[in-house]
Enzyme design. Structure first.
Site, PDB file in Angstrom:
ATOM      1  N   GLY A 269      42.526  36.384  41.242  1.00  0.00           N
ATOM      2  CA  GLY A 269      42.268  36.124  39.823  1.00  0.00           C
ATOM      3  C   GLY A 269      42.008  37.390  39.047  1.00  0.00           C
TER       4      GLY A 269
ATOM      5  N   ARG B 269      41.978  49.359  45.984  1.00  0.00           N
ATOM      6  CA  ARG B 269      41.570  48.932  47.319  1.00  0.00           C
ATOM      7  C   ARG B 269      42.728  49.080  48.299  1.00  0.00           C
ATOM      8  NH1 ARG B 269      38.405  43.265  47.997  1.00  0.00           N
ATOM      9  NH2 ARG B 269      40.387  42.314  47.475  1.00  0.00           N
TER      10      ARG B 269
ATOM     11  N   ASP C  59      37.877  32.398  51.789  1.00  0.00           N
ATOM     12  CA  ASP C  59      38.780  33.280  51.034  1.00  0.00           C
ATOM     13  C   ASP C  59      38.327  34.737  51.107  1.00  0.00           C
ATOM     14  OD1 ASP C  59      36.842  31.650  49.411  1.00  0.00           O
ATOM     15  OD2 ASP C  59      37.178  33.281  47.996  1.00  0.00           O
TER      16      ASP C  59
HETATM   17  P1  AMP Z   1      35.023  36.538  44.654  1.00  0.00           P
HETATM   18  O1  AMP Z   1      33.719  35.826  44.504  1.00  0.00           O
HETATM   19  O2  AMP Z   1      35.075  37.876  43.933  1.00  0.00           O
HETATM   20  O3  AMP Z   1      35.505  36.625  46.051  1.00  0.00           O
HETATM   21  O4  AMP Z   1      36.070  35.644  43.858  1.00  0.00           O
HETATM   22  C1  AMP Z   1      36.376  34.304  44.139  1.00  0.00           C
HETATM   23  C2  AMP Z   1      37.570  33.902  43.355  1.00  0.00           C
HETATM   24  O5  AMP Z   1      37.299  33.998  41.943  1.00  0.00           O
HETATM   25  C3  AMP Z   1      38.811  34.752  43.585  1.00  0.00           C
HETATM   26  O6  AMP Z   1      39.924  33.939  43.448  1.00  0.00           O
HETATM   27  C4  AMP Z   1      38.729  35.757  42.468  1.00  0.00           C
HETATM   28  O7  AMP Z   1      39.979  36.314  42.164  1.00  0.00           O
HETATM   29  C5  AMP Z   1      38.192  34.903  41.330  1.00  0.00           C
HETATM   30  N1  AMP Z   1      37.454  35.708  40.353  1.00  0.00           N
HETATM   31  C6  AMP Z   1      36.243  36.275  40.500  1.00  0.00           C
HETATM   32  N2  AMP Z   1      35.889  36.925  39.383  1.00  0.00           N
HETATM   33  C7  AMP Z   1      36.898  36.777  38.494  1.00  0.00           C
HETATM   34  C8  AMP Z   1      37.137  37.215  37.157  1.00  0.00           C
HETATM   35  N3  AMP Z   1      36.256  37.954  36.498  1.00  0.00           N
HETATM   36  N4  AMP Z   1      38.298  36.856  36.589  1.00  0.00           N
HETATM   37  C9  AMP Z   1      39.198  36.107  37.234  1.00  0.00           C
HETATM   38  N5  AMP Z   1      39.043  35.650  38.484  1.00  0.00           N
HETATM   39  C10 AMP Z   1      37.903  35.987  39.116  1.00  0.00           C
HETATM   40 MG    MG Z   2      36.956  37.000  47.110  1.00  0.00          MG
END
Ligand code: AMP
Ligand code: MG
Length: 495
Positions: free
Chosen positions: A92, A176, A252
């Protein structure tokens, strides 16, 4: 060493069928500037860093310009988040720019995190804030320095772009790198959307590029599951031994290569507290420090389930084989953890009582709230001389008689080992770090960066944590207890 324009790409993921990813370009940030370059990773990519911060070069790293070899895409995946299944997550806020081919060091995904909206952004803005970018940048390198498999980062780019969280912050990007960003959740995405042929296709991809030695196995899917069980058990044993809490062990965020990935509200233990919850959004303590080994098994079970279509046409036989592969987890984890803790205690031989010696030490540390990293570093200097009181170590405890009893047992145990005190100390110093990335250290670097655009602390920590087993002059305070203000730091999923 190559200039960035000379990097070679071979974008194998982009050749997978439609539905594995979405083609999407990064959205640049306003006024990007280089904050830090990790020369160790640049070397790995065979990249010349001398002029990487020049606008023309920086442009390739922050999505302003595309190198002709790059084929930007957002990967699709699902995942079990805090136990509940989310059928579509995906990148995302990250974009895979391409896969860099090196002469000596294999192939590396080059991914921008914080790169703007993608079809998977859901309610998010596609951005990463400076604060969380610094944390991931430093922690992934700290883990690498500790010898724990992890994604890494080439550099960090700051900007003037405002990003809205609980308050207005600045957007940043992390470049990354990892051999692959495929997650347990990538397999789950295809399994739960009933695209079982794609599960097989993904399996073929992962084996071809990342586990080629499994290609000729009787049942390659099962062989992959066994390998992932093994690597995950080893990785989590290493987390436990070093006192690392990941914070968001959703499927994930679990790599099929057994890499630590997606650094959010992680934390290293200060005082030893088995139930330590580093993520303030984790109200139930699902991902508490002492739950991590169990969660590893839960996540592997989700992975096994998603792999089922690729384990053979006889469903009962596939389920039985998957169960058997999962059963290996507990004994592998226990063996890796025991081995790591024996090394921390300087024990070369295995003895039946070792587990009790470790558990009793940890129990006493928990009762007396003894700092985890400091204890093990001081234990390296343990003297077995007659009359030695090991006071530097002893002084860490409130219950000193109990410590004395434990020390007497430990001394007796060491008598059956071949190494003398000096040899053992040197072996122990190579597994018990002097420095870990405590939350306050990252926080201090963040505050300087946010308030004064002063990035010097980031550089200092980066080089310190790349070599955490060697005491470095002028860095004594980083090896000490956290300051009192550290207790007010709160980290959550917001990043
Ligand atoms: P994470 O908690 O960073 O592992 O993210 C979990 C999911 O939410 C993943 O699909 C990320 O890409 C999405 N995500 C987290 N933060 C954002 C953001 N600011 N904008 C869009 N997608 C996000
Ligand atoms: Mg993640």
């Amino acid at each position: 060493m190559k200039k960035i324009q000379q990097l070679e790409f071979n974008n194998t993921y982009s050749r997978l069928p439609d539905g594995f990813f979405s083609v999407v370009n990064p959205t640049p940030l306003t006024q990007p500037h280089m904050i830090s370059v990790n020369t160790a990773v640049a070397e790995l990519l065979e990249l010349d860093v001398s002029d990487l911060h020049e606008p023309d070069n920086l442009a390739y790293l922050c999505g302003q310009a595309l190198h002709e070899g790059m084929q930007p895409l957002a990967q699709c995946y699902a995942g079990h988040q805090f136990g509940g299944f989310v059928p579509r997550l995906g990148d995302g806020r990250a974009i895979l720019l391409g896969e860099v081919v090196t002469t000596q060091n294999g192939k590396w995904d080059l991914q921008i995190k914080g790169s703007g909206l993608t079809p998977y952004s859901r309610d998010g803005d596609g951005r990463a804030v400076l604060r969380s970018t610094i944390r991931e940048y430093l922690c992934s390198e700290a883990m690498h320095g500790l010898g724990i498999p992890t994604t890494r980062a080439l550099c960090m780019i700051g900007s003037e772009q405002e990003v809205y969280r609980e308050q207005i912050e600045k957007g940043a990007m992390l470049l990354r790198t990892a051999p692959s960003h495929v997650r347990f959740g990538t397999f789950e995405y295809f399994y739960y959307s009933n695209r079982h042929e794609d599960v097989e296709q993904l399996l073929d991809f992962v084996i071809q590029h990342h586990y080629p030695e499994l290609a000729d196995a009787d049942n390659p899917g099962l062989a992959l599951l066994q390998q992932v069980v093994e690597r995950t058990a080893e990785m989590i044993a290493q987390w436990q031994a070093v006192g690392f809490a990941h914070g968001v062990m959703n499927t994930d965020n679990m790599s099929v290569l057994g890499l630590t990935m997606d650094y959010g509200p992680f934390g290293f233990l200060d005082a030893y507290e088995p139930g330590y919850i580093c993520n303030h959004s984790d109200y139930q303590g699902r991902y508490a420090f002492d739950q991590q080994p169990n969660i590893g098994l839960f996540n592997l079970s989700c992975f096994a389930q998603a792999l089922l279509p690729a384990l053979g046409s006889d469903v009962d036989a596939a389920v039985a084989a998957a169960k058997q592969a999962l059963e290996q987890y507990q004994s592998s984890y226990t063996a890796y953890y025991a081995q790591a803790m024996r090394a921390k205690l300087g024990l070369e031989q295995a003895d039946n009582d070792d587990q009790a010696i470790v558990q009793d030490l940890l129990g006493l540390m928990a009762e007396d709230k003894v700092d985890y990293t400091i204890l093990f570093r001081r234990l390296c200097e343990f003297s077995t001389e007659d009359g030695a009181d090991n006071h530097a170590l002893r002084d860490l405890f409130i219950q000193r008689e109990q410590f004395d009893q434990w020390a007497a047992r430990y001394r007796q145990r060491l008598a059956s080992e071949a190494l003398n005190d000096q040899q053992r100390a040197s072996a122990m110093r190579s597994v018990n770090p002097a420095y870990v990335l405590r939350n306050y250290m990252a926080e201090h670097a963040i505050r300087l960066a946010e308030s004064e655009q002063d990035y010097s602390e980031i550089e200092r920590l980066l080089s310190l944590l790349q070599d955490p087993f060697t005491e470095q002059a002028g860095c004594e305070h980083y090896a000490g207890l956290p300051p009192d203000w550290a207790q007010q730091i709160s980290v959550s999923c917001s990043s």
